[in-house]
Design a protein around this motif. Structure first.
Motif, PDB file in Angstrom:
ATOM      1  N   TYR A  34      59.434  68.574  50.268  1.00  0.00           N
ATOM      2  CA  TYR A  34      59.313  67.138  50.040  1.00  0.00           C
ATOM      3  C   TYR A  34      60.649  66.440  50.270  1.00  0.00           C
ATOM      4  N   ALA A  35      60.582  65.270  50.925  1.00  0.00           N
ATOM      5  CA  ALA A  35      61.812  64.488  51.091  1.00  0.00           C
ATOM      6  C   ALA A  35      62.293  63.977  49.744  1.00  0.00           C
ATOM      7  N   TYR A  36      61.369  63.774  48.831  1.00  0.00           N
ATOM      8  CA  TYR A  36      61.699  63.318  47.474  1.00  0.00           C
ATOM      9  C   TYR A  36      61.118  64.341  46.497  1.00  0.00           C
ATOM     10  N   PRO A  37      61.927  65.293  46.035  1.00  0.00           N
ATOM     11  CA  PRO A  37      61.432  66.397  45.199  1.00  0.00           C
ATOM     12  C   PRO A  37      60.666  65.931  43.966  1.00  0.00           C
ATOM     13  N   GLY A  38      61.017  64.769  43.437  1.00  0.00           N
ATOM     14  CA  GLY A  38      60.303  64.263  42.269  1.00  0.00           C
ATOM     15  C   GLY A  38      58.820  64.078  42.543  1.00  0.00           C
ATOM     16  N   ILE A  83      52.880  65.983  42.069  1.00  0.00           N
ATOM     17  CA  ILE A  83      51.705  66.612  42.675  1.00  0.00           C
ATOM     18  C   ILE A  83      51.363  67.918  41.948  1.00  0.00           C
ATOM     19  N   ILE A  84      52.376  68.675  41.582  1.00  0.00           N
ATOM     20  CA  ILE A  84      52.128  69.916  40.847  1.00  0.00           C
ATOM     21  C   ILE A  84      51.419  69.610  39.526  1.00  0.00           C
ATOM     22  N   TRP A  85      51.843  68.553  38.866  1.00  0.00           N
ATOM     23  CA  TRP A  85      51.202  68.159  37.608  1.00  0.00           C
ATOM     24  C   TRP A  85      49.763  67.719  37.857  1.00  0.00           C
ATOM     25  N   LEU A  86      49.541  66.951  38.933  1.00  0.00           N
ATOM     26  CA  LEU A  86      48.190  66.493  39.245  1.00  0.00           C
ATOM     27  C   LEU A  86      47.278  67.669  39.603  1.00  0.00           C
ATOM     28  N   ASN A 122      43.403  63.714  50.618  1.00  0.00           N
ATOM     29  CA  ASN A 122      43.995  62.638  51.419  1.00  0.00           C
ATOM     30  C   ASN A 122      45.135  61.919  50.707  1.00  0.00           C
ATOM     31  N   CYS A 123      46.043  62.698  50.143  1.00  0.00           N
ATOM     32  CA  CYS A 123      47.287  62.122  49.613  1.00  0.00           C
ATOM     33  C   CYS A 123      48.271  61.932  50.774  1.00  0.00           C
ATOM     34  N   GLU A 124      49.231  61.065  50.581  1.00  0.00           N
ATOM     35  CA  GLU A 124      50.253  60.852  51.606  1.00  0.00           C
ATOM     36  C   GLU A 124      51.634  60.905  50.968  1.00  0.00           C
ATOM     37  N   ASP A 125      52.573  61.524  51.666  1.00  0.00           N
ATOM     38  CA  ASP A 125      53.944  61.598  51.172  1.00  0.00           C
ATOM     39  C   ASP A 125      54.867  61.896  52.344  1.00  0.00           C
ATOM     40  N   THR A 126      56.161  61.822  52.068  1.00  0.00           N
ATOM     41  CA  THR A 126      57.167  62.102  53.093  1.00  0.00           C
ATOM     42  C   THR A 126      57.669  63.529  52.931  1.00  0.00           C
ATOM     43  N   PHE A 127      57.470  64.329  53.981  1.00  0.00           N
ATOM     44  CA  PHE A 127      57.946  65.707  53.984  1.00  0.00           C
ATOM     45  C   PHE A 127      59.208  65.802  54.847  1.00  0.00           C
TER      46      PHE A 127
END
Length: 251
Positions: free
Chosen positions: A63-67, A72-75, A84-89
């Motif tokens: 992840y570009a933003y580890p937080g 996501i791990i919690w979810l 269909n989640c979106e994030d910056t890798f």
């Protein structure tokens, strides 16, 4: 059928058969959220040359933003799946990209999670295409072509057409044609000029689409089809001129 944790990674078993068929990147995580398996597409997306380089890495490192990874791990712990989640890798070489991903958990009969699957899809090409479409749309909306089209239809076409129609009327008045073949031909000519004028007006209305509110009305499709059929019959079969109460001259 119950899937045991050992079945998931044994060569020739379920995952070994599914992985080559996937068109998206696939990551299989263990209970510590570290990568156990990555298919060829995920290696390409993340910039790794071999599965051994990716294996053992914590999902947080991608992840570009580890937080966001922690969220996501919690979810995933709260839900059996995420779609269909979106994030910056981030790739191995530090390049970031927007990715769509879905997550699925595997649990044993006791309800304990023993593996997680993440499907990755690079959205870079999609976003570039959407940006291009947005630029083209802005250019089209800002274009002055509709104004030129209105000028062309109003001055270069409509004016001489009106003059032709007036000449037909003067010719009819001067010759005093009765109900004869010549009179029928004059009526046909007037009808063609009228329909040409309606076409020009329709082009003029089309040029203002998107610039003002559009008034809509119900259309009797049967009437339209019948009028078109009558018109084509007149041209192809050579029947008599349609009566004056015909609706086809409106189209």
């Amino acid at each position: 059928m119950q899937i045991q944790s050992t079945d998931l990674f044994v060569p020739g078993k379920l995952m070994e058969s599914i992985i080559p068929l996937l068109v998206d990147g696939l990551l299989v995580l263990n209970t510590d959220n570290c990568i156990e398996i990555g298919n060829d597409i995920s290696l390409k997306l993340l910039g790794f040359s071999s599965p051994s380089e990716l294996k053992g890495k914590h999902i947080r490192s991608l992840y570009a933003y580890p937080g966001n990874a922690e969220k996501i791990i919690w979810l995933m712990g709260m839900n059996s799946h995420l779609y269909n989640c979106e994030d910056t890798f981030i790739t191995r070489h530090g390049q970031s990209f927007i990715c769509s991903y879905s997550c699925l958990q595997f649990r044993n009969p006791d309800g304990i999670t023993f593996s997680k699957i993440i499907l990755l899809r690079d959205l870079t090409d999609k976003m570039i295409a959407e940006q291009k479409i947005a630029v083209y749309t802005r250019r089209l909306n800002a274009s002055t072509v509709p104004d030129h089209l209105k000028y062309l239809t109003s001055h270069e076409l409509n004016a001489p057409l009106q003059a032709i129609y007036n000449l037909i009327l003067w010719l009819q008045e001067d010759t005093g044609l009765s109900l004869s073949e010549g009179s029928i031909n004059i009526d046909i000519l007037k009808d063609r000029v009228t329909r040409f004028g309606l076409l020009i007006n329709d082009i003029l209305k089309y040029s203002t689409v998107g610039q003002s509110a559009i008034n809509t009305s119900a259309v009797n499709v049967y009437t339209v089809v019948k009028d078109v059929t009558d018109l084509l019959s007149h041209h192809l079969i050579g029947s008599e001129v349609p009566s004056r109460d015909s609706h086809y001259s409106r189209y």
